[in-house]
Write a protein that holds these residues in place. Structure first.
Motif, PDB file in Angstrom:
ATOM      1  N   ASP A 208       0.860  -1.183   0.000  1.00  0.00           N
ATOM      2  CA  ASP A 208       0.000   0.000   0.000  1.00  0.00           C
ATOM      3  C   ASP A 208       0.893   1.228   0.000  1.00  0.00           C
ATOM      4  O   ASP A 208       2.116   1.128   0.156  1.00  0.00           O
ATOM      5  N   LEU A 228      -2.724  -1.458  -2.935  1.00  0.00           N
ATOM      6  CA  LEU A 228      -4.068  -1.784  -2.459  1.00  0.00           C
ATOM      7  C   LEU A 228      -4.491  -0.748  -1.414  1.00  0.00           C
ATOM      8  O   LEU A 228      -3.661   0.019  -0.927  1.00  0.00           O
ATOM      9  N   ILE A 424     -10.596  -4.813   0.099  1.00  0.00           N
ATOM     10  CA  ILE A 424      -9.282  -5.227  -0.397  1.00  0.00           C
ATOM     11  C   ILE A 424      -9.436  -6.351  -1.420  1.00  0.00           C
ATOM     12  O   ILE A 424      -8.756  -6.367  -2.458  1.00  0.00           O
TER      13      ILE A 424
END
Length: 464
Positions: A208, A228, A424
């Motif tokens: 991320d 993500l 997610i």
């Protein structure tokens, strides 16, 4: 492998011995496991810079992957960009392991996607209740511990896996030499190891934007980074006790805590923590999840920095209920560096205990910052040792703010992307589709960011 094993045991006891690893490599340069342990050890080193660490990972690939590249097969999968995808997961930790707290909530969601079929290649020796539970999320579960790398690669190829995911990296029971044979057209590394595999055969690494911002980390990976909403979801311990009042309110002093493994400790870590404790003469430090014995080295490191043993409380590793309850005694956790806590930081946060962390220049030094920044706790992220002490003092002096944060931290965590596995999973499924479309178009891997992407049901759950 005796020297290599001795090196790992010494590191796990907080007594790192670099010579053991070097001698093991000199004696057995063809042992991939020895190289993997060396890379993991270097990731723990406070003296290893990012560029040199990346170079060592490339060296691993040149030795073990380079001879295989000429034999990579031409993948003959149907290049329909919208078709059903076969997704494989390879791991030695699909059992009672910290990995399950991250992968299980995602598998629950991914298993519902009609556009995906999930395959597990489980490399652990003995099944337990967790592995039996995880099996239920996969359409196909294959135990592969007894297969050599050629046999496993052949099995993956025969299963026509489109996207193959490594959940181990350079940790125990990995099958990176299988990935080095490129048995699937798209290969991805995730979760198990905070860093590059070094392999050209690995196309992507999932993260991320707080964990691995493009600069400087795009230059520390052979893989292209995929962003993500959170690098992985988290499943708290279901029997975790309620969050209690800040202990300092009744104790009259600050209690710091660490629940990290002993191999993440070093004289450099202790020196920084000790400066903070010296500036707060009544403060104490709880060191939990320790081995039953063998931490005299750590006691001596603190003594050398002027911290008496009487200010340290050691708790051996116990069951999860005891482990979680220990957080009731802690006001603030102190993170190790350059290899931060991961699972331990998540558990502490769930118990209302924030973690003061130092964000460094290597991937392993970003796990703490990833969670604290995601939760908008920027004041708990230091940039260097001096900043760590300054921020620690500022936070410790503001007892009222710590007490208020403790009461809302679990709710803040609950409302974050880390606790939204359905989000997610949907974004990951879309990332899979983008990877697949590029391969179908004969395009090389590229950085993918699905952090804020708006995805329709049609995009995320394409009918088979």
């Amino acid at each position: 492998m005796a020297l290599n094993n001795l090196g790992m045991v010494s590191a796990n006891l907080g007594r790192p011995n670099e010579d053991c690893f070097k001698k093991a490599l000199a004696i057995s340069p063809d042992k991939a496991a020895a190289h993997t342990n060396w890379l993991f050890y270097l990731s723990l080193s406070a003296t290893m810079d990012a560029s040199a660490l990346f170079t060592e990972h490339l060296r691993y690939a040149e030795q073990f992957e380079a001879p295989l590249r000429a034999h990579w097969q031409n993948h003959e999968q149907n290049k329909n960009p919208l078709r059903h995808l076969q997704i494989g997961f390879v791991s030695g930790d699909l059992c009672s392991h910290a990995l399950a707290t991250f992968i299980e909530p995602l598998l629950i969601q991914l298993s519902k996607f009609v556009s995906l079929t999930l395959h597990a290649y489980a490399n652990h020796v003995v099944d337990d209740d967790v592995s039996e539970r995880l099996q239920g999320y996969f359409a196909h579960w294959t135990r592969v511990f007894g297969l050599n790398d050629d046999e496993l690669a052949a099995k993956i190829s025969a299963d026509s896996i489109d996207i193959l995911i490594d959940l181990s990296g350079h940790t125990a029971h990995n099958r990176l030499l299988t990935f080095a044979r490129k048995p699937a057209p798209i290969q991805v590394s995730w979760m198990g190891y905070p860093g590059t595999t070094g392999l050209q055969a690995m196309d992507y690494y999932l993260a991320d934007r707080f964990f691995l911002p493009q600069d400087p980390f795009k230059d520390q990976f052979t893989e292209k980074l995929v962003y993500l909403p959170a690098n992985a979801p988290f499943m708290p311990y279901e029997a975790a006790p309620d969050v209690n009042e800040l202990p300092a309110l009744t104790n009259g002093y600050i209690t710091f805590g660490s629940f990290n493994r002993l191999n993440k400790f070093s004289p450099e870590v202790v020196a920084v923590w000790a400066k903070l404790m010296l500036a707060l003469p009544t403060s104490r430090l709880i060191l939990a999840a320790m081995p039953e014995s063998g931490y005299d080295t750590v006691i001596n490191w603190f003594a050398e920095q002027g911290i008496e043993q009487e200010r340290l409380d050691f708790y051996p590793r116990r069951n999860m209920a005891i482990y979680m309850t220990l957080h009731h005694q802690v006001d603030m956790c102190l993170d190790t560096f350059p290899y931060n806590g991961g699972t331990t930081t998540c558990h502490a946060t769930w118990m209302g205990v924030p973690t003061l962390t130092m964000a460094g220049q290597t991937p392993a030094s970003r796990a703490g910052a990833s969670l604290m920044l995601l939760l908008e706790l920027d004041d708990f992220v230091a940039n260097n040792a001096e900043d760590f002490v300054i921020k620690g003092l500022r936070l410790a002096y503001d007892i009222s703010a710590l007490a208020q944060l403790r009461m809302v931290l679990r709710m803040r965590f609950e409302q974050s992307a880390k606790r939204r596995p359905e989000l997610i999973a949907k974004r990951l499924s879309y990332a899979f589709r983008l990877m697949w479309q590029r391969w179908c178009d004969n395009l090389p891997p590229m950085t993918i960011d699905v952090t804020d992407t708006q995805i329709s049901t049609a995009d995320s759950e394409i009918e088979s």
